[in-house]
Design a protein around this motif. Structure first.
Motif, PDB file in Angstrom:
ATOM      1  N   PRO A 291      22.235  81.027  -7.633  1.00  0.00           N
ATOM      2  CA  PRO A 291      23.165  81.094  -8.776  1.00  0.00           C
ATOM      3  C   PRO A 291      22.424  81.438 -10.065  1.00  0.00           C
ATOM      4  CG  PRO A 291      22.600  78.813  -8.374  1.00  0.00           C
ATOM      5  CD  PRO A 291      21.894  79.637  -7.311  1.00  0.00           C
ATOM      6  N   ILE A 292      23.190  81.895 -11.010  1.00  0.00           N
ATOM      7  CA  ILE A 292      22.613  82.213 -12.315  1.00  0.00           C
ATOM      8  C   ILE A 292      22.232  80.903 -13.014  1.00  0.00           C
ATOM      9  CG2 ILE A 292      24.667  82.225 -13.781  1.00  0.00           C
ATOM     10  CD1 ILE A 292      23.604  85.088 -14.679  1.00  0.00           C
ATOM     11  N   PRO A 293      21.158  80.893 -13.777  1.00  0.00           N
ATOM     12  CA  PRO A 293      20.778  79.653 -14.487  1.00  0.00           C
ATOM     13  C   PRO A 293      21.862  79.205 -15.474  1.00  0.00           C
ATOM     14  CG  PRO A 293      18.977  81.247 -14.515  1.00  0.00           C
ATOM     15  CD  PRO A 293      20.189  81.965 -13.977  1.00  0.00           C
ATOM     16  N   ASP A 294      21.797  77.960 -15.870  1.00  0.00           N
ATOM     17  CA  ASP A 294      22.712  77.459 -16.890  1.00  0.00           C
ATOM     18  C   ASP A 294      22.563  78.286 -18.166  1.00  0.00           C
ATOM     19  OD1 ASP A 294      23.560  75.456 -15.178  1.00  0.00           O
ATOM     20  OD2 ASP A 294      22.130  73.985 -15.969  1.00  0.00           O
TER      21      ASP A 294
ATOM     22  N   PRO B 113      34.929  99.004  -7.953  1.00  0.00           N
ATOM     23  CA  PRO B 113      35.176  97.814  -7.130  1.00  0.00           C
ATOM     24  C   PRO B 113      34.867  98.089  -5.662  1.00  0.00           C
ATOM     25  CG  PRO B 113      37.098  98.351  -8.480  1.00  0.00           C
ATOM     26  CD  PRO B 113      36.134  99.475  -8.625  1.00  0.00           C
ATOM     27  N   HIS B 114      34.211  97.126  -5.030  1.00  0.00           N
ATOM     28  CA  HIS B 114      33.883  97.273  -3.614  1.00  0.00           C
ATOM     29  C   HIS B 114      33.783  95.890  -2.986  1.00  0.00           C
ATOM     30  CE1 HIS B 114      31.588  98.318   0.013  1.00  0.00           C
ATOM     31  NE2 HIS B 114      32.204  99.482  -0.107  1.00  0.00           N
ATOM     32  N   VAL B 115      34.268  95.782  -1.777  1.00  0.00           N
ATOM     33  CA  VAL B 115      34.293  94.501  -1.071  1.00  0.00           C
ATOM     34  C   VAL B 115      32.899  93.884  -0.939  1.00  0.00           C
ATOM     35  CG1 VAL B 115      34.176  95.529   1.239  1.00  0.00           C
ATOM     36  CG2 VAL B 115      35.331  93.338   0.908  1.00  0.00           C
ATOM     37  N   SER B 116      31.874  94.683  -0.933  1.00  0.00           N
ATOM     38  CA  SER B 116      30.510  94.175  -0.762  1.00  0.00           C
ATOM     39  C   SER B 116      30.042  93.295  -1.919  1.00  0.00           C
ATOM     40  CB  SER B 116      29.521  95.328  -0.587  1.00  0.00           C
ATOM     41  OG  SER B 116      29.452  96.104  -1.773  1.00  0.00           O
ATOM     42  N   CYS B 117      30.755  93.333  -3.040  1.00  0.00           N
ATOM     43  CA  CYS B 117      30.332  92.545  -4.206  1.00  0.00           C
ATOM     44  C   CYS B 117      30.910  91.132  -4.205  1.00  0.00           C
ATOM     45  CB  CYS B 117      30.702  93.253  -5.508  1.00  0.00           C
ATOM     46  SG  CYS B 117      32.461  93.202  -5.918  1.00  0.00           S
ATOM     47  N   ILE B 118      31.866  90.839  -3.339  1.00  0.00           N
ATOM     48  CA  ILE B 118      32.556  89.555  -3.406  1.00  0.00           C
ATOM     49  C   ILE B 118      31.601  88.387  -3.205  1.00  0.00           C
ATOM     50  CG2 ILE B 118      34.353  88.075  -2.432  1.00  0.00           C
ATOM     51  CD1 ILE B 118      35.774  90.696  -1.541  1.00  0.00           C
ATOM     52  N   GLU B 119      30.922  88.354  -2.085  1.00  0.00           N
ATOM     53  CA  GLU B 119      30.027  87.220  -1.819  1.00  0.00           C
ATOM     54  C   GLU B 119      28.914  87.119  -2.856  1.00  0.00           C
ATOM     55  OE1 GLU B 119      27.342  85.171   1.669  1.00  0.00           O
ATOM     56  OE2 GLU B 119      28.365  87.050   2.097  1.00  0.00           O
ATOM     57  N   PRO B 120      28.237  88.223  -3.207  1.00  0.00           N
ATOM     58  CA  PRO B 120      27.193  88.099  -4.235  1.00  0.00           C
ATOM     59  C   PRO B 120      27.712  87.587  -5.575  1.00  0.00           C
ATOM     60  CG  PRO B 120      26.913  90.143  -3.035  1.00  0.00           C
ATOM     61  CD  PRO B 120      28.223  89.550  -2.589  1.00  0.00           C
ATOM     62  N   ILE B 121      28.903  88.007  -5.974  1.00  0.00           N
ATOM     63  CA  ILE B 121      29.471  87.488  -7.225  1.00  0.00           C
ATOM     64  C   ILE B 121      29.735  85.997  -7.089  1.00  0.00           C
ATOM     65  CG2 ILE B 121      31.529  87.453  -8.700  1.00  0.00           C
ATOM     66  CD1 ILE B 121      31.587  90.520  -8.493  1.00  0.00           C
ATOM     67  N   MET B 122      30.357  85.597  -5.995  1.00  0.00           N
ATOM     68  CA  MET B 122      30.675  84.186  -5.803  1.00  0.00           C
ATOM     69  C   MET B 122      29.411  83.321  -5.797  1.00  0.00           C
ATOM     70  SD  MET B 122      33.992  84.087  -5.655  1.00  0.00           S
ATOM     71  CE  MET B 122      34.333  82.476  -5.026  1.00  0.00           C
ATOM     72  N   MET B 123      28.314  83.866  -5.318  1.00  0.00           N
ATOM     73  CA  MET B 123      27.058  83.118  -5.244  1.00  0.00           C
ATOM     74  C   MET B 123      26.405  82.948  -6.615  1.00  0.00           C
ATOM     75  SD  MET B 123      26.875  82.242  -2.121  1.00  0.00           S
ATOM     76  CE  MET B 123      25.221  81.618  -2.031  1.00  0.00           C
TER      77      MET B 123
ATOM     78  N   ALA C 270      25.168  91.389 -16.625  1.00  0.00           N
ATOM     79  CA  ALA C 270      26.353  92.084 -17.144  1.00  0.00           C
ATOM     80  C   ALA C 270      26.409  93.527 -16.648  1.00  0.00           C
ATOM     81  CB  ALA C 270      26.373  92.035 -18.664  1.00  0.00           C
ATOM     82  N   SER C 271      25.262  94.181 -16.544  1.00  0.00           N
ATOM     83  CA  SER C 271      25.257  95.574 -16.085  1.00  0.00           C
ATOM     84  C   SER C 271      25.738  95.677 -14.633  1.00  0.00           C
ATOM     85  CB  SER C 271      23.864  96.200 -16.246  1.00  0.00           C
ATOM     86  OG  SER C 271      22.941  95.647 -15.327  1.00  0.00           O
ATOM     87  N   ALA C 272      25.383  94.698 -13.802  1.00  0.00           N
ATOM     88  CA  ALA C 272      25.858  94.704 -12.415  1.00  0.00           C
ATOM     89  C   ALA C 272      27.361  94.459 -12.359  1.00  0.00           C
ATOM     90  CB  ALA C 272      25.113  93.650 -11.600  1.00  0.00           C
ATOM     91  N   ILE C 273      27.837  93.530 -13.165  1.00  0.00           N
ATOM     92  CA  ILE C 273      29.277  93.253 -13.203  1.00  0.00           C
ATOM     93  C   ILE C 273      30.031  94.485 -13.714  1.00  0.00           C
ATOM     94  CG2 ILE C 273      31.076  91.836 -14.294  1.00  0.00           C
ATOM     95  CD1 ILE C 273      29.451  90.423 -12.041  1.00  0.00           C
ATOM     96  N   GLU C 274      29.508  95.123 -14.734  1.00  0.00           N
ATOM     97  CA  GLU C 274      30.150  96.336 -15.260  1.00  0.00           C
ATOM     98  C   GLU C 274      30.217  97.428 -14.205  1.00  0.00           C
ATOM     99  OE1 GLU C 274      27.974  97.370 -18.792  1.00  0.00           O
ATOM    100  OE2 GLU C 274      28.690  95.580 -19.867  1.00  0.00           O
TER     101      GLU C 274
ATOM    102  N   SER D 199      21.681  94.099  -5.705  1.00  0.00           N
ATOM    103  CA  SER D 199      20.360  93.476  -5.813  1.00  0.00           C
ATOM    104  C   SER D 199      20.275  92.560  -7.031  1.00  0.00           C
ATOM    105  CB  SER D 199      19.288  94.559  -5.881  1.00  0.00           C
ATOM    106  OG  SER D 199      18.016  93.999  -6.020  1.00  0.00           O
ATOM    107  N   ILE D 200      20.841  92.993  -8.130  1.00  0.00           N
ATOM    108  CA  ILE D 200      20.851  92.176  -9.355  1.00  0.00           C
ATOM    109  C   ILE D 200      21.671  90.912  -9.125  1.00  0.00           C
ATOM    110  CG2 ILE D 200      21.701  92.068 -11.735  1.00  0.00           C
ATOM    111  CD1 ILE D 200      20.938  95.102 -11.920  1.00  0.00           C
ATOM    112  N   LEU D 201      22.844  91.051  -8.523  1.00  0.00           N
ATOM    113  CA  LEU D 201      23.679  89.874  -8.267  1.00  0.00           C
ATOM    114  C   LEU D 201      22.959  88.877  -7.371  1.00  0.00           C
ATOM    115  CD1 LEU D 201      27.187  91.519  -7.741  1.00  0.00           C
ATOM    116  CD2 LEU D 201      26.333  90.330  -9.775  1.00  0.00           C
ATOM    117  N   LYS D 202      22.295  89.385  -6.345  1.00  0.00           N
ATOM    118  CA  LYS D 202      21.578  88.495  -5.423  1.00  0.00           C
ATOM    119  C   LYS D 202      20.410  87.803  -6.122  1.00  0.00           C
ATOM    120  CE  LYS D 202      23.116  90.976  -1.369  1.00  0.00           C
ATOM    121  NZ  LYS D 202      22.787  91.913  -0.308  1.00  0.00           N
TER     122      LYS D 202
END
Length: 116
Positions: free
Chosen positions: A15-18, A41-51, A31-35, A8-11
């Protein structure tokens, strides 16, 4: 934090602001979501991270996001990299191209060759 909260945080930051527009609270939350995904690690995070990728580096947190992706397989990540490399969004293209170095795969040759 659990997987759904982290996603939810990643979404939220897609994209994240400049960097100039980020607050300390935003950086800490992202950072807490990335941590979370560094530890789980889980495949479900790939697209949200890339976005989330923008042209900046999110004060170094993107390096940790890349590490999360590096813990996943080529077959899981490559389709998302192809999409990022072909994106109209400059930050996604930049980071997709940067991340591609960690995923040597013939499926990236055509999208990367178009970039240059």
């Amino acid at each position: 934090m659990n997987k759904n909260q982290a996603l939810s945080i990643l979404k939220k930051y897609a994209p994240i602001p400049d960097d100039d527009d980020l607050t300390e609270e935003m950086i800490d939350e992202y950072a807490s979501a990335i941590e979370y995904f560094e530890e789980h690690p889980h495949v479900s995070c790939i697209e949200p991270i890339m976005m989330t990728f923008s042209i900046d580096n999110c004060y170094g947190i993107y390096d940790h996001a890349v590490d999360v992706l590096r813990n996943l397989t080529n077959d899981q990540v490559i389709p998302h990299l192809v999409e990022a490399i072909q994106s109209k969004h400059e930050g996604k293209r930049y980071w997709g191209t940067e991340i591609a170095q960690f995923f040597p795969d013939e499926r990236l040759l055509d999208p990367l060759s178009i970039m240059y």
